[in-house]
Design a protein around this motif. Structure first.
Motif, PDB file in Angstrom:
ATOM      1  N   PRO A 192      14.300  24.902   2.169  1.00  0.00           N
ATOM      2  CA  PRO A 192      13.350  24.877   1.050  1.00  0.00           C
ATOM      3  C   PRO A 192      11.944  25.247   1.514  1.00  0.00           C
ATOM      4  CG  PRO A 192      14.712  22.897   1.071  1.00  0.00           C
ATOM      5  CD  PRO A 192      14.975  23.603   2.360  1.00  0.00           C
ATOM      6  N   ASP A 193      11.213  25.935   0.639  1.00  0.00           N
ATOM      7  CA  ASP A 193       9.838  26.324   0.969  1.00  0.00           C
ATOM      8  C   ASP A 193       8.963  25.074   0.991  1.00  0.00           C
ATOM      9  OD1 ASP A 193       7.284  27.455   1.148  1.00  0.00           O
ATOM     10  OD2 ASP A 193       7.913  29.235   0.051  1.00  0.00           O
ATOM     11  N   ALA A 194       8.220  24.895   2.078  1.00  0.00           N
ATOM     12  CA  ALA A 194       7.357  23.721   2.191  1.00  0.00           C
ATOM     13  C   ALA A 194       6.227  23.759   1.167  1.00  0.00           C
ATOM     14  CB  ALA A 194       6.790  23.628   3.614  1.00  0.00           C
ATOM     15  N   ASP A 195       5.823  24.953   0.738  1.00  0.00           N
ATOM     16  CA  ASP A 195       4.777  25.126  -0.280  1.00  0.00           C
ATOM     17  C   ASP A 195       5.468  25.213  -1.639  1.00  0.00           C
ATOM     18  OD1 ASP A 195       2.775  25.969  -2.013  1.00  0.00           O
ATOM     19  OD2 ASP A 195       1.797  27.213  -0.510  1.00  0.00           O
ATOM     20  N   LEU A 196       5.396  24.145  -2.422  1.00  0.00           N
ATOM     21  CA  LEU A 196       6.122  24.100  -3.692  1.00  0.00           C
ATOM     22  C   LEU A 196       5.642  25.178  -4.652  1.00  0.00           C
ATOM     23  CD1 LEU A 196       8.203  22.737  -5.488  1.00  0.00           C
ATOM     24  CD2 LEU A 196       6.439  21.111  -6.199  1.00  0.00           C
ATOM     25  N   ASN A 197       4.329  25.374  -4.755  1.00  0.00           N
ATOM     26  CA  ASN A 197       3.807  26.395  -5.664  1.00  0.00           C
ATOM     27  C   ASN A 197       4.290  27.786  -5.270  1.00  0.00           C
ATOM     28  OD1 ASN A 197       2.484  24.784  -7.451  1.00  0.00           O
ATOM     29  ND2 ASN A 197       0.436  25.547  -7.011  1.00  0.00           N
ATOM     30  N   ARG A 198       4.289  28.090  -3.979  1.00  0.00           N
ATOM     31  CA  ARG A 198       4.760  29.398  -3.531  1.00  0.00           C
ATOM     32  C   ARG A 198       6.250  29.569  -3.822  1.00  0.00           C
ATOM     33  NH1 ARG A 198       3.727  30.336   2.588  1.00  0.00           N
ATOM     34  NH2 ARG A 198       5.267  28.655   2.678  1.00  0.00           N
ATOM     35  N   GLY A 199       7.037  28.512  -3.586  1.00  0.00           N
ATOM     36  CA  GLY A 199       8.455  28.580  -3.882  1.00  0.00           C
ATOM     37  C   GLY A 199       8.719  28.810  -5.359  1.00  0.00           C
ATOM     38  N   ASN A 200       7.990  28.104  -6.218  1.00  0.00           N
ATOM     39  CA  ASN A 200       8.155  28.298  -7.661  1.00  0.00           C
ATOM     40  C   ASN A 200       7.668  29.671  -8.100  1.00  0.00           C
ATOM     41  OD1 ASN A 200       9.390  25.918  -8.490  1.00  0.00           O
ATOM     42  ND2 ASN A 200       7.460  24.808  -8.620  1.00  0.00           N
ATOM     43  N   ARG A 201       6.593  30.139  -7.487  1.00  0.00           N
ATOM     44  CA  ARG A 201       6.039  31.450  -7.859  1.00  0.00           C
ATOM     45  C   ARG A 201       7.040  32.566  -7.549  1.00  0.00           C
ATOM     46  NH1 ARG A 201       1.652  30.658  -5.418  1.00  0.00           N
ATOM     47  NH2 ARG A 201       1.988  31.877  -3.523  1.00  0.00           N
ATOM     48  N   HIS A 202       7.598  32.534  -6.350  1.00  0.00           N
ATOM     49  CA  HIS A 202       8.566  33.576  -5.988  1.00  0.00           C
ATOM     50  C   HIS A 202       9.855  33.455  -6.810  1.00  0.00           C
ATOM     51  CE1 HIS A 202       6.572  34.135  -1.775  1.00  0.00           C
ATOM     52  NE2 HIS A 202       5.802  34.518  -2.784  1.00  0.00           N
ATOM     53  N   ALA A 203      10.249  32.214  -7.104  1.00  0.00           N
ATOM     54  CA  ALA A 203      11.434  32.030  -7.948  1.00  0.00           C
ATOM     55  C   ALA A 203      11.173  32.565  -9.355  1.00  0.00           C
ATOM     56  CB  ALA A 203      11.813  30.556  -8.004  1.00  0.00           C
ATOM     57  N   ALA A 204       9.959  32.379  -9.867  1.00  0.00           N
ATOM     58  CA  ALA A 204       9.620  32.899 -11.196  1.00  0.00           C
ATOM     59  C   ALA A 204       9.639  34.423 -11.209  1.00  0.00           C
ATOM     60  CB  ALA A 204       8.242  32.386 -11.613  1.00  0.00           C
ATOM     61  N   TYR A 205       9.156  35.057 -10.134  1.00  0.00           N
ATOM     62  CA  TYR A 205       9.247  36.526 -10.055  1.00  0.00           C
ATOM     63  C   TYR A 205      10.698  36.974 -10.153  1.00  0.00           C
ATOM     64  CZ  TYR A 205       4.440  36.348  -8.148  1.00  0.00           C
ATOM     65  OH  TYR A 205       3.106  36.130  -7.959  1.00  0.00           O
ATOM     66  N   ARG A 206      11.566  36.309  -9.397  1.00  0.00           N
ATOM     67  CA  ARG A 206      12.986  36.688  -9.409  1.00  0.00           C
ATOM     68  C   ARG A 206      13.616  36.444 -10.773  1.00  0.00           C
ATOM     69  NH1 ARG A 206      12.563  34.329  -4.146  1.00  0.00           N
ATOM     70  NH2 ARG A 206      13.262  32.313  -4.984  1.00  0.00           N
ATOM     71  N   GLN A 207      13.210  35.354 -11.425  1.00  0.00           N
ATOM     72  CA  GLN A 207      13.750  35.062 -12.752  1.00  0.00           C
ATOM     73  C   GLN A 207      13.364  36.144 -13.755  1.00  0.00           C
ATOM     74  OE1 GLN A 207      16.242  32.659 -12.162  1.00  0.00           O
ATOM     75  NE2 GLN A 207      15.592  31.934 -14.189  1.00  0.00           N
ATOM     76  N   PHE A 208      12.119  36.621 -13.686  1.00  0.00           N
ATOM     77  CA  PHE A 208      11.695  37.657 -14.622  1.00  0.00           C
ATOM     78  C   PHE A 208      12.493  38.938 -14.387  1.00  0.00           C
ATOM     79  CE2 PHE A 208       9.237  41.397 -15.734  1.00  0.00           C
ATOM     80  CZ  PHE A 208       8.884  41.122 -17.049  1.00  0.00           C
ATOM     81  N   ILE A 209      12.655  39.339 -13.115  1.00  0.00           N
ATOM     82  CA  ILE A 209      13.407  40.561 -12.809  1.00  0.00           C
ATOM     83  C   ILE A 209      14.849  40.432 -13.291  1.00  0.00           C
ATOM     84  CG2 ILE A 209      14.327  41.955 -10.929  1.00  0.00           C
ATOM     85  CD1 ILE A 209      11.395  42.484 -11.525  1.00  0.00           C
ATOM     86  N   LEU A 210      15.460  39.283 -13.052  1.00  0.00           N
ATOM     87  CA  LEU A 210      16.837  39.077 -13.483  1.00  0.00           C
ATOM     88  C   LEU A 210      16.941  39.095 -15.006  1.00  0.00           C
ATOM     89  CD1 LEU A 210      19.728  38.453 -12.506  1.00  0.00           C
ATOM     90  CD2 LEU A 210      19.151  36.022 -12.662  1.00  0.00           C
TER      91      LEU A 210
END
Length: 252
Positions: A192-210
Motif C-alpha cells: 500500500p502507498d504510504a501517502d494516502l492522498n497520492r494513492g487515492n489520486r493515482h487510483a482516481a486517475y485509473r478509475q477515470f481511464i477505465l
C-alpha cells in the motif's frame, strides 16, 4: 582299525593347544569387531556434534535478542529526542542549528539542501479563480504545465465530465477507491502507498481511464482532461503541489 586311528589323530589335532588358541583368538577378534560395528550412534562424538550445534543456535538467538534490545533502545532515544526538540522555541532551534554547523561544517550542506527543497516545493496548483484557459470549452479546466496535458473534455459547462454525478461515484468516492487500490495491490503484489492522498489520486486517475476508455493494457495511456485532473487533485492534493503529470506510453 585305520578308521579308528584316523579318528583319534583328528581328535588329537583338534584338541591341540595351537588349534584351540587360534579358534579362541578368532572368536575374540570377531566379538571385538562386532562390538565396534554394533556401537550405536549418539555416543560421545555424536553428543558433541549436537552440543556444538546447540551452542551455535543459542549464540545466534542471544545475538538477535541483543540486536533487538539495541534497536528498541535507539527508538526510545529518538522518541525522547524528538519530544525534547518539540518543546524548543523556533529561535532557539535556529541558534542551535547555527552552533551545530560551526562545530561540524559538513552540516552546512544539509542546511543548503533543505533550503533548495523548500524552493522546489512551491509546486503548481492553479485555482478556479485564476481564469479559464483559451483552449477550454467546458469552463472548468485550468492551466497545465505541458502542451499535451492541455486537454478539455469538450462538453458544455453544464455537461462537463468533472461535475456529472457519475464522476463523483466512480472516480472520487473514497470507498470505491479503497476497493480499487486493494484489488490492484493484490493483483500486482504491491505494498500500500504510504501517502494516502497520492494513492487515492493515482487510483482516481485509473478509475477515470477505465470508466471513459475501458481497459487499455500495459503502457497504453491516455491524457485525462484538465477539468477532471484538477477535480481529482483538489480532493486529494499533494502537500507541496508536486504532481508527476502525464507520462506517455508506447501508444500515447
Amino acid at each position: 582299525m585305520e578308521t579308528e586311528e584316523n579318528f583319534n589323530a583328528s581328535s588329537q589335532r583338534s584338541s591341540s593347544p595351537e588349534s584351540s588358541s587360534s579358534s579362541d583368538f578368532r572368536r575374540i577378534r570377531g566379538r571385538g569387531r562386532g562390538r565396534r560395528r554394533g556401537r550405536r550412534p549418539g555416543g560421545v562424538r555424536g553428543r558433541g556434534v549436537r552440543g556444538v550445534r546447540g551452542v551455535g543456535a543459542r549464540r545466534r538467538i542471544n545475538q538477535e535478542a541483543a540486536a533487538e534490545r539495541v534497536a528498541a533502545a535507539r527508538e526510545q532515544r529518538d522518541i525522547q529526542l524528538r519530544a525534547t526538540i518539540a518543546t524548543l522555541e523556533e529561535q532557539t532551534l535556529r541558534n542551535l542549528v547555527g552552533r551545530i554547523c560551526e562545530r561540524d561544517p559538513t552540516f552546512v550542506f544539509d542546511v543548503l539542501n533543505e533550503a533548495s527543497q523548500n524552493e522546489r516545493r512551491q509546486g503548481y496548483h492553479p485555482q478556479p479563480s485564476d481564469g479559464v484557459p483559451s483552449w477550454c470549452t467546458c469552463n472548468h479546466c485550468r492551466e497545465m504545465p505541458s502542451e499535451i496535458e492541455k486537454l478539455c473534455c469538450g462538453q458544455t459547462p453544464t455537461n462537463c465530465f468533472s461535475i456529472v454525478p457519475d464522476f463523483q461515484r466512480v472516480v472520487l468516492d473514497d470507498l470505491v477507491l479503497l476497493v480499487a487500490r486493494r484489488y490492484r495491490e493484490d493483483i500486482i503484489a504491491a505494498a500500500p502507498d504510504a501517502d494516502l492522498n497520492r494513492g487515492n489520486r493515482h487510483a482516481a486517475y485509473r478509475q477515470f481511464i477505465l470508466w471513459h476508455h475501458g481497459h487499455l493494457g500495459a503502457r497504453n495511456r491516455r491524457v485525462i482532461p484538465s477539468c477532471c485532473v484538477w477535480r481529482i487533485r483538489d480532493k486529494f492534493p499533494d502537500t507541496f503541489s508536486q504532481y508527476r503529470g502525464f507520462i506517455g506510453g508506447r501508444l500515447g
